[in-house]
Write a protein that holds these residues in place. Structure first.
Motif, PDB file in Angstrom:
ATOM      1  N   PRO A  81      49.097  42.308  48.539  1.00  0.00           N
ATOM      2  CA  PRO A  81      48.044  43.689  47.618  1.00  0.00           C
ATOM      3  C   PRO A  81      47.285  43.037  47.327  1.00  0.00           C
ATOM      4  O   PRO A  81      47.170  40.847  46.715  1.00  0.00           O
ATOM      5  N   LEU A  82      46.147  43.431  47.915  1.00  0.00           N
ATOM      6  CA  LEU A  82      44.721  42.642  47.639  1.00  0.00           C
ATOM      7  C   LEU A  82      43.533  43.110  46.627  1.00  0.00           C
ATOM      8  O   LEU A  82      44.147  44.419  46.104  1.00  0.00           O
ATOM      9  N   TYR A  83      43.151  42.385  45.287  1.00  0.00           N
ATOM     10  CA  TYR A  83      42.099  42.708  44.360  1.00  0.00           C
ATOM     11  C   TYR A  83      41.144  42.738  44.064  1.00  0.00           C
ATOM     12  O   TYR A  83      40.951  41.417  45.008  1.00  0.00           O
ATOM     13  N   TYR A  84      40.008  43.218  42.879  1.00  0.00           N
ATOM     14  CA  TYR A  84      38.573  42.519  43.095  1.00  0.00           C
ATOM     15  C   TYR A  84      39.353  42.102  41.016  1.00  0.00           C
ATOM     16  O   TYR A  84      40.341  41.886  41.284  1.00  0.00           O
ATOM     17  N   PHE A  85      37.891  41.164  41.005  1.00  0.00           N
ATOM     18  CA  PHE A  85      37.770  40.558  39.298  1.00  0.00           C
ATOM     19  C   PHE A  85      37.255  41.431  39.083  1.00  0.00           C
ATOM     20  O   PHE A  85      36.171  41.286  39.283  1.00  0.00           O
ATOM     21  N   VAL A  86      37.091  42.674  37.900  1.00  0.00           N
ATOM     22  CA  VAL A  86      36.306  42.199  36.834  1.00  0.00           C
ATOM     23  C   VAL A  86      35.045  41.848  36.750  1.00  0.00           C
ATOM     24  O   VAL A  86      33.972  41.868  36.931  1.00  0.00           O
ATOM     25  N   ASN A  87      34.756  40.622  36.422  1.00  0.00           N
ATOM     26  CA  ASN A  87      33.581  39.580  35.986  1.00  0.00           C
ATOM     27  C   ASN A  87      33.182  38.955  36.789  1.00  0.00           C
ATOM     28  O   ASN A  87      32.456  38.297  36.768  1.00  0.00           O
ATOM     29  N   ASP A  88      33.278  39.062  38.700  1.00  0.00           N
ATOM     30  CA  ASP A  88      32.597  39.171  39.600  1.00  0.00           C
ATOM     31  C   ASP A  88      31.967  40.524  39.569  1.00  0.00           C
ATOM     32  O   ASP A  88      31.380  41.423  40.793  1.00  0.00           O
ATOM     33  N   LYS A  89      30.768  40.369  39.434  1.00  0.00           N
ATOM     34  CA  LYS A  89      29.069  41.294  39.010  1.00  0.00           C
ATOM     35  C   LYS A  89      28.566  41.150  40.332  1.00  0.00           C
ATOM     36  O   LYS A  89      28.243  42.492  41.179  1.00  0.00           O
TER      37      LYS A  89
END
Length: 162
Positions: free
Chosen positions: A130-138
């Motif tokens: 699975p692939l994800y984003y990171f919330v601290n990447d703005k």
């Protein structure tokens, strides 16, 4: 009588020319409709999101979505199963794009989806993971999630899952 024949032939000519003009107009409309349909198809293909391969000095090349947001994998996941649930998902939202193109160096066949057990949503996978984003990447180019807790890593064409 000659005047009557002349008037009749003028009306017949007008009728014939009018009919030909309508047929030409309808043919032009048909051609235009075909052109519009072809343009819509091209537009839809262009609208399909394209994954990108971006470069960062610290981490090298990495996979991002069409907006330039880095895509990550979770070392604690296993092929076709996400182990990121609850609070983890709040910080690491799943990548769920339905249609996308892949950059050079990647094979479209390596991408798939899983159905998450916790939410029932489809999540995109790379080589089963699975692939994800990171919330601290703005913004585009941010890779703040790289190496977090030594279990979160960016994805590139050389990513090897264990």
């Amino acid at each position: 009588m000659k005047k009557w024949m002349l008037v009749l032939s003028i009306f017949a000519s007008i009728f014939v020319l009018g009919a030909c003009g309508n047929e030409a107009e309808e043919t032009a409309k048909g051609t235009q409709s075909e052109t519009d349909a072809a343009s819509e198809t091209v537009a839809k293909e262009e609208d399909a999101a394209s994954l990108q391969l971006l470069k960062n000095e610290a981490v090298g090349e990495y996979l991002s979505d069409s907006e330039g947001k880095a895509l990550y994998y979770f070392k604690n996941d296993v092929s076709t199963k996400s182990n990121c649930t609850g609070d983890c998902l709040a910080k690491w939202p799943p990548f769920t794009e339905k249609e996308f193109e892949v950059p050079d160096g990647f094979n479209k066949k390596d991408f798939g989806t899983i159905t998450r057990e916790d939410t029932g949503a489809e999540q995109v996978t790379y080589k089963g993971y699975p692939l994800y984003y990171f919330v601290n990447d703005k913004k585009e180019g941010d890779v703040n999630g790289q190496g977090v807790k030594d279990v979160w890593f960016i994805v590139n064409s050389e990513t090897v899952f264990q």
